[in-house]
Enzyme design. Structure first.
Site: not given
Ligand code: AMP
Length: 411
Positions: A51, A213, A369, A392
């Site tokens: 940054r 998610k 992130g 974000g």
């Molecule tokens: P996000 O912040 O929504 O982009 O989520 C990122 C996180 O999703 C990372 O810490 C990954 O470890 C997790 N992730 C990716 N694939 C999976 C999975 N199949 N099951 C559980 N967590 C996951």
């Protein structure tokens, strides 16, 4: 007709981006909102300087013009004044990176700052103390913003990481500068890169959405579904789609309240002629643990007691083919639990495919992130076209939202 045309032109010209290139800073004090919210270790050493390096071109341009820089930032989430969140910890690192000894004042408003600003010479840099030592910063307090505004002749916003916040220093302050406000190089580049993907892209356009998610990416999917040709879905989100389609997903991550939504997205994609690509196989584990037993199975046939933690080899081949044929690529979110070595392969292979397409002239933008952490960890940061500095903020732009920090400069 002519009036409508003129109104449209007026609106267009009002919205044109004013950057620091529109100003000559000779003899001027530039008040710059930077995002120096950098990670520190227990000895207060900066552990990731991205940054700070990203703000360097803006600072250098102002100094080279013959101006001076007053830098404002937040650091962490302090509750009132707390020494561990003092920006004094980063003064030496900033000085080394910029190549100029940075002065520091242990407040961001008040007499000590007025004194430091009035004695600041052209060619010098002054870093103010953490803005969030005052609650007024996050509240977007107008009086606080006005006090800050007195320190500069021209306001420069170069903090993409906080552009989605209507805070005093990121948005509210801009009203006190009328025409003397602009984007720094970093913020301008962020806006340009996202626009290039969403509005100005060379087709085919592929968006890769991974991460945990569906619920956190739904706004993005809805906004981009008409603008892209392909959406690759990966990571934990996969299993909500697979379950909705009738597959068996064992103990994989799932959002049962989003099953209907997943089907709606698939239907909408069909109607808009956008192809959604789901993983066909997965690396599954009998525990959420790097040392768990693993096997590769079809994504829709995961036995009870097992969970999908990465995409499988057939999926990687399929995804690589889509990416190889794309001219514009957006990547947000890892394809598996890349933090664990045994479930990082899908994310690494995806990174390789994107790097390869980029070397053949595709435009690739990586943001959010965890995907940024992944491209850095696996050495792809220099092999993609642009790595965004805002998690974000980038998500909100991809969702089609107006960002207060950007609007404040445009309006
Ligand atoms: P996000 O912040 O929504 O982009 O989520 C990122 C996180 O999703 C990372 O810490 C990954 O470890 C997790 N992730 C990716 N694939 C999976 C999975 N199949 N099951 C559980 N967590 C996951």
């Amino acid at each position: 007709m002519i009036i409508v045309y003129l109104l449209l032109q007026f609106k267009k010209s009002k919205k044109e981006m004013t950057t620091i290139d529109n100003f000559n800073f000779e003899g001027k004090k530039a008040l710059i909102r930077v995002d120096f919210n950098v990670p520190l270790d227990e000895d207060f050493n900066v552990t990731d300087v991205t940054r700070i390096e990203s703000a360097k071109p803006t600072i250098l341009k102002i100094l080279e013009d013959g101006g001076s820089c007053i830098l404002m930032s937040h650091l962490g989430r302090p509750k009132g004044v707390s020494p561990e969140f003092s920006l004094s910890h980063i003064v030496e690192t900033v000085s080394e990176i910029i190549g100029v000894q940075v002065k520091f004042v242990n407040d961001c408003i008040g007499e000590s700052v007025e004194e430091a600003v009035s004695t600041l010479e052209m060619g010098e840099i002054l870093l103010l103390e953490n803005l969030r030592f005052y609650d007024e910063e996050k509240k977007g307090d107008k009086d606080f913003a006005e006090k800050l505004s007195k320190f500069g002749d021209i306001y420069v916003n170069d903090a993409f990481g906080t552009a989605h916040r209507a805070h005093a220093s990121t948005a509210i302050i801009a009203q006190f500068f009328e025409d003397n406000k602009c984007f720094g190089y970093l913020l301008a580049k962020e806006i340009e890169s996202i626009n290039k993907v969403l509005n100005n892209s060379e087709k085919p356009v592929t968006a890769i959405l991974g991460g945990a998610k569906v619920s956190s990416k739904i706004g993005v999917i809805e906004n981009i579904i008409e603008k892209v040709d392909h959406i690759i879905v990966g990571g934990g989100m996969t299993f909500t789609f697979i379950k909705a389609l009738g597959g068996t997903i064992g103990n994989s991550l799932v959002e049962d309240d989003k099953l209907a939504l997943a089907l709606e997205i698939l239907e909408l994609a069909k109607a808009k002629n956008t192809q959604i690509h789901l993983p066909v196989d997965a690396i599954i584990a009998d525990d959420f643990n790097n040392d768990a037993n693993t096997q590769v199975v079809d994504t829709n046939a995961i036995p009870q007691g097992w969970m999908g933690l990465d995409c499988g080899p057939k999926t990687s081949v399929n995804f690589a083919e889509v990416i190889a044929n794309s001219k514009t690529i957006l990547w947000n979110g890892p394809l598996g639990v890349f933090e664990m070595e045994n479930f990082a392969k899908g994310t690494i292979e995806l990174g390789n495919a994107i790097a390869d397409a980029t070397s053949k002239c595709a435009f690739s933008l990586v943001g959010g992130g965890d995907s940024v952490a992944a491209v850095k960890q696996f050495g792809f940061a220099d092999k993609v076209s642009y790595v965004s500095t805002g998690g974000g903020a980038m998500l909100e732009m991809l969702e089609g939202k107006q960002l207060p920090g950007i609007e404040a400069i445009l309006n």
